[in-house]
Write a protein that holds these residues in place. Structure first.
Motif, short mmCIF file in Angstrom:
data_model
loop_
_atom_site.label_atom_id
_atom_site.label_comp_id
_atom_site.label_asym_id
_atom_site.label_seq_id
_atom_site.Cartn_x
_atom_site.Cartn_y
_atom_site.Cartn_z
N SER A 82 -20.04 55.80 -34.02
CA SER A 82 -19.07 55.07 -33.29
C SER A 82 -18.42 55.90 -31.89
O SER A 82 -17.40 55.51 -31.06
CB SER A 82 -18.16 54.47 -34.60
N ASP A 83 -18.44 57.50 -32.58
CA ASP A 83 -17.83 58.13 -31.39
C ASP A 83 -17.85 57.93 -29.42
O ASP A 83 -19.47 57.91 -29.74
CB ASP A 83 -17.61 59.59 -31.38
N LYS A 84 -17.32 58.71 -28.88
CA LYS A 84 -17.65 58.45 -27.62
C LYS A 84 -18.33 59.61 -27.47
O LYS A 84 -17.79 60.58 -27.76
CB LYS A 84 -17.02 57.95 -26.72
N GLY A 85 -19.86 59.97 -26.32
CA GLY A 85 -20.04 61.13 -26.43
C GLY A 85 -19.73 61.67 -25.12
O GLY A 85 -18.65 60.93 -24.40
N ILE A 86 -19.91 62.77 -23.84
CA ILE A 86 -18.92 63.38 -22.98
C ILE A 86 -21.40 62.82 -22.59
O ILE A 86 -22.39 64.37 -22.89
CB ILE A 86 -19.11 64.91 -22.83
N GLU A 87 -21.05 62.86 -21.14
CA GLU A 87 -22.39 63.11 -20.41
C GLU A 87 -21.74 64.07 -18.93
O GLU A 87 -21.13 63.87 -18.61
CB GLU A 87 -22.61 61.91 -19.63
N LEU A 88 -23.18 64.49 -18.53
CA LEU A 88 -22.81 65.83 -18.24
C LEU A 88 -24.22 66.28 -16.95
O LEU A 88 -24.96 65.44 -17.71
CB LEU A 88 -23.03 66.56 -18.21
N PHE A 89 -23.48 65.42 -15.90
CA PHE A 89 -24.71 65.43 -14.42
C PHE A 89 -24.79 67.66 -14.46
O PHE A 89 -23.82 67.93 -13.34
CB PHE A 89 -23.81 64.32 -13.72
N TYR A 90 -25.56 67.37 -13.98
CA TYR A 90 -26.11 68.70 -12.87
C TYR A 90 -27.22 68.60 -12.69
O TYR A 90 -27.94 67.48 -12.65
CB TYR A 90 -26.23 69.92 -14.10
N GLU A 91 -27.52 69.29 -11.66
CA GLU A 91 -28.36 68.94 -10.20
C GLU A 91 -30.10 69.18 -10.89
O GLU A 91 -30.76 68.40 -10.68
CB GLU A 91 -28.22 70.62 -9.46
N SER A 92 -29.91 70.29 -12.41
CA SER A 92 -31.57 70.22 -12.37
C SER A 92 -31.74 69.68 -13.69
O SER A 92 -33.29 70.24 -14.75
CB SER A 92 -31.73 72.03 -12.61
N ALA A 93 -31.57 68.69 -14.35
CA ALA A 93 -31.17 67.31 -15.04
C ALA A 93 -32.23 66.70 -14.99
O ALA A 93 -33.06 66.06 -13.93
CB ALA A 93 -30.13 67.05 -15.19
N ARG A 94 -33.88 66.71 -15.75
CA ARG A 94 -35.11 65.90 -15.96
C ARG A 94 -34.79 65.05 -15.46
O ARG A 94 -34.67 64.08 -14.84
CB ARG A 94 -35.74 66.48 -17.15
N HIS A 95 -33.90 64.49 -16.23
CA HIS A 95 -33.50 62.27 -16.08
C HIS A 95 -31.61 62.18 -15.40
O HIS A 95 -30.88 61.19 -15.17
CB HIS A 95 -33.07 61.73 -17.39
N GLY A 96 -31.63 63.20 -15.07
CA GLY A 96 -30.62 63.34 -13.74
C GLY A 96 -28.65 64.08 -14.44
O GLY A 96 -27.81 63.92 -13.91
N SER A 97 -28.88 63.56 -16.29
CA SER A 97 -27.75 64.43 -16.75
C SER A 97 -28.06 64.34 -18.15
O SER A 97 -29.18 64.21 -18.52
CB SER A 97 -26.92 62.85 -17.38
N ILE A 98 -27.63 64.72 -19.14
CA ILE A 98 -27.56 64.86 -20.29
C ILE A 98 -26.40 64.54 -20.99
O ILE A 98 -25.05 64.40 -20.83
CB ILE A 98 -27.87 66.55 -20.87
N LYS A 99 -26.50 64.02 -22.99
CA LYS A 99 -25.17 63.48 -23.08
C LYS A 99 -25.31 64.00 -24.28
O LYS A 99 -26.15 64.60 -25.18
CB LYS A 99 -26.10 61.90 -23.43
N ILE A 100 -24.37 64.96 -24.39
CA ILE A 100 -23.70 65.75 -25.91
C ILE A 100 -22.56 64.96 -26.51
O ILE A 100 -21.60 64.12 -26.25
CB ILE A 100 -23.93 67.24 -25.27
N LEU A 101 -22.58 65.32 -27.69
CA LEU A 101 -20.89 65.50 -28.69
C LEU A 101 -20.33 66.22 -28.86
O LEU A 101 -21.21 66.46 -30.45
CB LEU A 101 -21.82 63.70 -29.69
#
Length: 125
Positions: A82-101
């Motif tokens: 139920s917690d909110k995660g963090i989304e990091l957008f970066y230039e070399s991401a395969r799908h534009g971003s990565i989501k982490i917790l």
């Protein structure tokens, strides 16, 4: 428990088939457990390392363009209840971003603010 749906097959299977199926199940469960309990976010001098089992992402800070909150339950390297995660957008991401917790989002974002001065950091006031 994961083999209960296969019980009808076990009645007709030989002992070698049962051993093979059990081994496959145990190896798969062990791999998933290793992946889930080994997730780490390491803040290095010039880049962020995200590790989970045999997988590893190395993200240079200068490539991070945006950091924001996400409410998706599947947060990349970890499933959130139920917690909110963090989304990091970066230039070399395969799908534009990565989501982490990360466990302590405030400390994590504070470190990113120091190391990524050009990134847009939204929703962390």
């Amino acid at each position: 428990m994961g083999t209960i749906p296969l019980l009808p097959l076990y009645k007709e299977a030989s002992i070698s088939i049962l051993i093979i199926l059990s081994a496959i199940y145990l190896i798969s469960a062990g791999f998933l457990l290793w992946y889930v309990i080994s997730i780490r976010y390491v803040i290095c001098k010039d880049y962020l390392v995200i590790k989970g089992g045999p997988f590893k992402s190395k993200i240079p800070y200068q490539n991070i363009t945006k950091v924001s909150l996400t409410t998706e339950s599947l947060t990349g390297y970890r499933i959130s209840s139920s917690d909110k995660g963090i989304e990091l957008f970066y230039e070399s991401a395969r799908h534009g971003s990565i989501k982490i917790l990360p466990k302590n989002k405030r400390v994590f974002v504070s470190e990113l603010r120091k190391r990524c001065p050009n990134a847009q950091i939204q929703g962390f006031e």
